[in-house]
Design an enzyme around this catalytic site. Sequence first.
Site, PDB file in Angstrom:
ATOM      1  N   CYS A 230      -6.013  -1.824   3.833  1.00 51.08           N
ATOM      2  CA  CYS A 230      -5.025  -1.123   3.425  1.00 51.08           C
ATOM      3  C   CYS A 230      -5.046  -0.678   2.067  1.00 51.08           C
ATOM      4  O   CYS A 230      -4.549   0.130   1.344  1.00 51.08           O
ATOM      5  CB  CYS A 230      -3.499  -1.289   4.061  1.00 51.08           C
ATOM      6  SG  CYS A 230      -2.795  -2.886   3.810  1.00 51.08           S
TER       7      CYS A 230
ATOM      8  N   HIS B 227       2.043  -4.475   2.921  1.00 56.70           N
ATOM      9  CA  HIS B 227       1.260  -3.496   3.566  1.00 56.70           C
ATOM     10  C   HIS B 227       1.219  -2.387   2.640  1.00 56.70           C
ATOM     11  O   HIS B 227       2.226  -2.133   1.863  1.00 56.70           O
ATOM     12  CB  HIS B 227       1.835  -2.947   4.674  1.00 56.70           C
ATOM     13  CG  HIS B 227       0.900  -1.827   5.256  1.00 56.70           C
ATOM     14  ND1 HIS B 227      -0.412  -1.890   5.953  1.00 56.70           N
ATOM     15  CD2 HIS B 227       1.314  -0.471   5.563  1.00 56.70           C
ATOM     16  CE1 HIS B 227      -0.658  -0.488   6.296  1.00 56.70           C
ATOM     17  NE2 HIS B 227       0.313   0.203   6.006  1.00 56.70           N
TER      18      HIS B 227
END
Length: 711
Positions: free
Chosen positions: A100, A647
Amino acid sequence: MDQEILLEMKLDESSSGFSSRSTNNELALIPLGPSTSSLSIAGGPTISNGFSSGIGSSFSQDNSFSPLLKDSADGYNSFSNGTKDDTHGLSGLHNLGNTCFMNSAIQSLVHTPPLVEYFLEDYTREINTENPLGLQGELAVAFGELLRKLWSSGRTSVAPRAFKAKLSRFAPQFSGYNQHDSQELLAFLLDGLHEDLNRVKKKPYIEAKDADGRPDDEFAEECWNNHKARNDSIIVDKFQGQYKSTLVCPVCNKISVTFDPFMYLSLPLPSTVTRMITVTVFSGTGDAFPMPFTVTVQKNGNCRDLTKALADVCCLKSSDALLLAEVYERRIYRYLTNPIEGLHNIKDEDILVAYRLPIGHEKHMRLEILHRRADRCAAEPQFNINRKLIGCPFVTCIPNDSTGKSDIYAAVSAVLAPFVRAKAHGPDVSAVKLNGNGPSLDGIVLTDNGATCEEGLSTSTGDDHAVDEHVPFQLSMTDEKGSVRNAIDADSNRGLGIVIRVLMDWSDREHEMYNIDYMDELPEVFKHGFLSKKTRQEAVNLFSCLDAFLKEEPLGPDDMWYCPGCKEHRQASKKLDLWRLPEILVVHLKRFSYSRYMKNKLDTFVNFPIHDLNMSKYVKQMSRGDRQPMYELYAVINHYGGLGGGHYSAYAKLVEEDNWYHFDDSHVSSVNEDAIRTSAAYVLFYRRVRGSCTVSNGVPVDIEMVDSLET
């Protein structure tokens, strides 16, 4: 990767877009070559200028790049839906496993308008296959192919395996599937693209020169031209600016000025470059109670900065000065008299005090007063004497020729004056005044029956516990640890060097007369807890981050500067100024802080402008007219969670539509403009908006031409 795959193709009218060596339903090797139909192998439509968005047509005439074509359909299927979708730039990226961080950086770059325009056209003529610092164009080709896939019609997500493989070759630290810093990857990616697209095939050797007293604008232009002579690419054209760096030696005041390019601005959050320090200020003249003050200073600052901040908050008189000291186990551990000593030597758990003394106190004898609880029981072993010390030491000064017994008692009486209890029935203490040379005896300390203290001062040393009822307190000469007691001479006393240390015994009589609760428990430099958590949650704006970045500050102890004047490494003060701004301004918010013992992430909300970011205040070179470098936000990299886990996602704006979208790996959704300001914002992408500015001759000029005008 790079393997040939055997496919069983059923040839009919719908498969005319593929080339095949098979005429029946047999296994055949299908090379992924250039498409001859209106659709490329990536599924993208033909660009309006006749150049196909598929990479195949770009390199159909150059066999040197033919092996790269095998990666073009990596994980991508544009025929997944049967309906035609004219949506462009809204394709997601598969998460290949903790990628990510890479996906968010890619989405931000592929939505950068100059890069989109550049890579959708024929950029192959600028690929540098001879640069040993790059990948001979492979990274640029992989990125260009990925960008074309993401800008193909449809919203099918893409698996960036081929691109990741090329990036891992250029920066091996990103190989594997561990989580990494998105900003760090962005920096390596931009550098790799620059090296692959560098128009300079052979970099000339250019010797760095000093300014030698030349004007800044002349020297800055020379440094920029030297940089462009070795580095010339689309990345330099759009992403690189120039800043001025000024170093000043704290000893010889040698000034060094350099002009260096930058690709992005790494802005510290104010809470990461400053620290709060609590110092208890004592009056050396006895005219005020001890008072703790908390000031905010630069982490890399020095004692001069701390003293100046304290002087401002405690309203220091012009005739006074502050003497900093560290207190440890009720004693003066050390004096902080070196103004350039770094604040990194001060720990949060230390106890700092400052004594208000007359200016010029360094020329006089320093009187240091320690306090000890009177013990009338059996004498304890001498190594336990430290447990009896109470309160905090007092410090005052007396003239060098006034060190007699009466002078010392008068000085101690003066500093104890604020602590006299209102209802005390003990001896009355007369006032002593201080002139510019230190305390001088202006009166005689009187007892209850009117006798002077001088007549009844005890000089007995035979009994440590003997108390003279005619004096307000008992004093004795001692050492720096307070472990010995000697009689005070009536005429003259000399300490070690410029310091005389006396020990004051505190019995019930002294406690009834003086209230020392004010100095019993002193605060630490910084108390971790509620206050520190609250500080991290305070909101700041982007301009305060810019101010912290451009503020003059001393270098860290691990980043000393070699001064050519002193011929030694010095902790010089450094000042940055923005000199030339790029078309694409990348702003990195330094949310992650690392130290020897801990790692931390700041979730501080940074309020940043989306439209009309005016950088004219921060550009140093503004002499040719009132130009207004205005910027508009078009992408944001977000980081959620803490260190080691977190994230990444990205917000990006389709400039043609004027709409914002959230790119969370393969999931893409629309988002309101008001929702993109969050405490997760990590990297901001601004583009300079087109407009006009006025130079000195009054001619309106497109802002894109500002850099050329400065030449």
